[in-house]
Write an enzyme that holds these catalytic residues in place. Structure first.
Site, PDB file in Angstrom:
ATOM      1  N   GLY A  46       0.804  -1.216   0.000  1.00 37.94           N
ATOM      2  CA  GLY A  46       0.000   0.000   0.000  1.00 37.94           C
ATOM      3  C   GLY A  46       0.833   1.261   0.000  1.00 37.94           C
ATOM      4  CG  ASP A  47       5.057   3.198   1.673  1.00 41.61           C
ATOM      5  OD1 ASP A  47       4.685   4.333   2.026  1.00 41.61           O
ATOM      6  OD2 ASP A  47       6.222   2.941   1.328  1.00 41.61           O
ATOM      7  CB  ALA A  48       4.779   0.607  -3.352  1.00 42.20           C
TER       8      ALA A  48
END
Length: 152
Positions: A46-48
């Protein structure tokens, strides 16, 4: 239109599926496999995805690379992610709320720069984004459409 012709600009915003980021996995990921992923793994993905979305939002109008970087870093910081999570709360389903709780409870490390509650909220958002990226890109784009990014 042949595959060699460029697509009209209006088509560029259609979906995350167009990114073809799933080419690295030869098989289709099943719902059961996604359910077995840890919240930390979902947050990692999700961060990416979140950062890629933010980068795309700040790409136009064209600027110098250092300006892109400054704007994106400001939005991917935990404080901004926590603010974005709070702005999305009214739009979230009960299932999505449960995913946020799973992501929040998975945080075990302490960061010196960020208040633990802020860090938990940011990780919760990343967990939700990772989950929706794998399971429902249409819903992810719908939630992304509610985010408001600061202008320079």
């Amino acid at each position: 239109m042949t595959s060699d012709e460029p697509r009209p600009l209006g088509v560029l915003d259609s979906s995350l599926a167009d990114l073809m980021l799933d080419r690295c996995t030869p098989e289709t990921i099943s719902f059961a496999q996604v359910q077995r992923l840890s919240p930390a793994a979902l947050a990692y993905l999700g961060d990416a995805v979140y950062e890629l979305h933010v980068r795309r939002c700040y790409l136009f109008p064209p600027r110098r690379l250092e300006n892109y970087h400054q704007q994106v870093v400001a939005q991917v910081r935990a404080e901004s992610q926590a603010r974005h999570l709070r702005s999305l709360q009214p739009y979230l389903t009960s299932h999505e709320q449960a995913l946020l709780k799973r992501g929040r409870n998975a945080v075990s490390t302490r960061h010196k720069r960020v208040d633990p509650e802020i860090y938990q909220q940011a990780t919760s958002l990343e967990t939700l984004i990772g989950y929706l990226y794998l399971t429902d890109s249409t819903r992810l784009l719908e939630l992304f459409s509610h985010l408001e990014f600061e202008t320079p």
